[in-house]
Design a protein around this motif. Structure first.
Motif, PDB file in Angstrom:
ATOM      1  N   SER A 262      -1.941   1.417  -6.290  1.00 47.79           N
ATOM      2  CA  SER A 262      -0.653   1.607  -6.498  1.00 47.79           C
ATOM      3  C   SER A 262      -0.487   2.650  -7.871  1.00 47.79           C
ATOM      4  O   SER A 262       0.083   3.442  -7.784  1.00 47.79           O
ATOM      5  CB  SER A 262       0.006   0.278  -6.832  1.00 47.79           C
ATOM      6  OG  SER A 262      -0.378  -0.275  -7.946  1.00 47.79           O
TER       7      SER A 262
ATOM      8  N   THR B  69       6.491  -4.350  -3.799  1.00 47.39           N
ATOM      9  CA  THR B  69       7.297  -4.381  -2.324  1.00 47.39           C
ATOM     10  C   THR B  69       8.567  -3.281  -2.466  1.00 47.39           C
ATOM     11  O   THR B  69       9.139  -2.631  -1.636  1.00 47.39           O
ATOM     12  CB  THR B  69       8.009  -5.843  -1.991  1.00 47.39           C
ATOM     13  OG1 THR B  69       6.839  -6.703  -1.747  1.00 47.39           O
ATOM     14  CG2 THR B  69       8.681  -5.835  -0.763  1.00 47.39           C
TER      15      THR B  69
ATOM     16  N   GLY C 285       7.377   0.191  -2.335  1.00 49.66           N
ATOM     17  CA  GLY C 285       6.797   0.414  -1.163  1.00 49.66           C
ATOM     18  C   GLY C 285       8.134   0.594  -0.256  1.00 49.66           C
ATOM     19  O   GLY C 285       8.111   1.740   0.533  1.00 49.66           O
TER      20      GLY C 285
ATOM     21  N   VAL D  62       2.616   1.868   2.962  1.00 51.96           N
ATOM     22  CA  VAL D  62       1.651   0.893   3.308  1.00 51.96           C
ATOM     23  C   VAL D  62       0.822   0.469   2.157  1.00 51.96           C
ATOM     24  O   VAL D  62       0.676  -0.846   2.445  1.00 51.96           O
ATOM     25  CB  VAL D  62       1.050   1.718   4.317  1.00 51.96           C
ATOM     26  CG1 VAL D  62      -0.435   0.688   4.921  1.00 51.96           C
ATOM     27  CG2 VAL D  62       1.813   2.073   5.731  1.00 51.96           C
ATOM     28  N   VAL D  63       0.452   1.174   1.419  1.00 50.35           N
ATOM     29  CA  VAL D  63      -0.644   0.978   0.450  1.00 50.35           C
ATOM     30  C   VAL D  63       0.292  -0.035  -0.561  1.00 50.35           C
ATOM     31  O   VAL D  63      -0.321  -1.188  -1.015  1.00 50.35           O
ATOM     32  CB  VAL D  63      -1.034   1.994  -0.456  1.00 50.35           C
ATOM     33  CG1 VAL D  63      -1.569   1.483  -1.814  1.00 50.35           C
ATOM     34  CG2 VAL D  63      -1.965   2.955   0.311  1.00 50.35           C
TER      35      VAL D  63
ATOM     36  N   VAL E 137       3.127  -1.965   0.163  1.00 46.27           N
ATOM     37  CA  VAL E 137       3.391  -3.192   0.588  1.00 46.27           C
ATOM     38  C   VAL E 137       2.292  -4.140   0.911  1.00 46.27           C
ATOM     39  O   VAL E 137       2.065  -5.347   0.824  1.00 46.27           O
ATOM     40  CB  VAL E 137       4.387  -3.042   2.029  1.00 46.27           C
ATOM     41  CG1 VAL E 137       4.548  -4.420   2.601  1.00 46.27           C
ATOM     42  CG2 VAL E 137       5.535  -2.219   1.561  1.00 46.27           C
ATOM     43  N   GLY E 138       1.057  -3.454   1.402  1.00 48.27           N
ATOM     44  CA  GLY E 138      -0.082  -4.196   1.566  1.00 48.27           C
ATOM     45  C   GLY E 138      -0.718  -4.818   0.500  1.00 48.27           C
ATOM     46  O   GLY E 138      -1.212  -6.069   0.467  1.00 48.27           O
ATOM     47  N   LEU E 139      -0.576  -4.143  -0.871  1.00 52.95           N
ATOM     48  CA  LEU E 139      -1.110  -4.660  -1.960  1.00 52.95           C
ATOM     49  C   LEU E 139      -0.180  -5.867  -2.535  1.00 52.95           C
ATOM     50  O   LEU E 139      -0.685  -6.877  -2.912  1.00 52.95           O
ATOM     51  CB  LEU E 139      -0.960  -3.440  -3.032  1.00 52.95           C
ATOM     52  CG  LEU E 139      -2.152  -2.534  -3.139  1.00 52.95           C
ATOM     53  CD1 LEU E 139      -2.091  -1.517  -4.160  1.00 52.95           C
ATOM     54  CD2 LEU E 139      -3.332  -3.129  -3.269  1.00 52.95           C
TER      55      LEU E 139
ATOM     56  N   ILE F 106       1.442  -7.675  -0.373  1.00 51.51           N
ATOM     57  CA  ILE F 106       0.948  -9.168   0.735  1.00 51.51           C
ATOM     58  C   ILE F 106      -0.345  -9.758   0.118  1.00 51.51           C
ATOM     59  O   ILE F 106      -0.472 -10.770   0.226  1.00 51.51           O
ATOM     60  CB  ILE F 106       1.028  -8.457   1.862  1.00 51.51           C
ATOM     61  CG1 ILE F 106       2.312  -8.036   2.560  1.00 51.51           C
ATOM     62  CG2 ILE F 106       0.122  -9.587   2.681  1.00 51.51           C
ATOM     63  CD1 ILE F 106       2.161  -7.667   3.912  1.00 51.51           C
ATOM     64  N   MET F 107      -1.472  -8.762  -0.304  1.00 49.80           N
ATOM     65  CA  MET F 107      -2.505  -9.497  -0.848  1.00 49.80           C
ATOM     66  C   MET F 107      -2.335 -10.095  -2.108  1.00 49.80           C
ATOM     67  O   MET F 107      -3.086 -11.232  -2.167  1.00 49.80           O
ATOM     68  CB  MET F 107      -3.576  -8.064  -1.063  1.00 49.80           C
ATOM     69  CG  MET F 107      -4.067  -7.414   0.035  1.00 49.80           C
ATOM     70  SD  MET F 107      -5.085  -5.969  -0.440  1.00 49.80           S
ATOM     71  CE  MET F 107      -6.520  -6.827  -1.154  1.00 49.80           C
TER      72      MET F 107
END
Length: 213
Positions: free
Chosen positions: A33, A93, A96, A200-201, A203-205, A207-208
């Motif tokens: 991020s 989030t 993103g 994508v990066v 929101v993906g982070l 979620i992780m």
């Protein structure tokens, strides 16, 4: 013992500093991020020096804290990381979704329309949040880097100095080097792709972080 390079003795302090430089770069170069934000600001040529300064100072403070022994405090209080994890996930989030919204609205990315520059407060706040609300920065920079620095007794701060130099080199190169990609981003479509990737990066982070990875 001293290592030798081209027949000349290499001071052990330099070797330790180079070790810190290598580890620091390996931890920071991976896409994340913070890097995505620095890249975008560099492409927009918007308050780049300020963003780079915030990121570098933050990294130096975290590296220093790790070498000074803050890593043990972080490991002994896992609830602190939980607080940062949830706050960071919420922020990532939101950021993103904002990037996704920009990618969804092509007219907002038209280079012929002059964008309103973000305020200093907004830029600094975002850079700080993307750095300090990331629990991995504490695990990687404070705990891991700090622990490895302690394996060089008497030369811990040489290791820290090398890692700090790595942060300076990386953020300066990323922020100010992004202008080389400006011709590619002369088209709105390229900005749509960039913001879609950033979305994508982020929101993906997020979620992780929520699933605890």
């Amino acid at each position: 013992m001293r290592a030798h390079l081209y027949g000349e003795a290499v001071p052990p302090e330099l070797l330790v500093a180079l070790s810190g430089l290598g580890l620091g770069l390996s931890l920071i170069v991976a896409i994340g991020s913070q890097n995505a934000f620095v890249l975008r600001q560099g492409l927009r040529r918007e308050r780049v020096a300020l963003v780079v300064l915030v990121c570098v100072v933050s990294d130096v403070v975290l590296i220093g804290a790790g070498v000074a022994g803050a890593g043990a405090a972080v490991e002994s209080r896992p609830w602190l990381l939980d607080v940062v994890r949830w706050a960071g996930a919420a922020f990532l989030t939101t950021y993103g979704l904002m990037a996704a919204w920009r990618a969804w609205r092509p007219k907002a990315l038209d280079p012929s329309v002059e964008a309103v520059p973000s305020s200093v407060r907004a830029v600094v706040g975002t850079a700080l949040a993307l750095t300090w609300l990331n629990p991995h920065v504490y695990l990687d920079t404070v705990v891991l880097l700090g622990s490895i620095a302690q394996s060089h007794p008497g030369r811990e701060w040489w290791f820290a100095g090398g890692a700090a130099v790595g942060s300076v080199v990386w953020f300066v190169a990323l922020g100010f080097g992004a202008r080389a990609l400006r011709p590619v981003f002369a088209r709105p479509g390229a900005w749509r792709v960039l913001d879609a990737v950033i979305a994508v990066v982020m929101v993906g982070l997020a979620i992780m972080l929520l699933v605890g990875n």
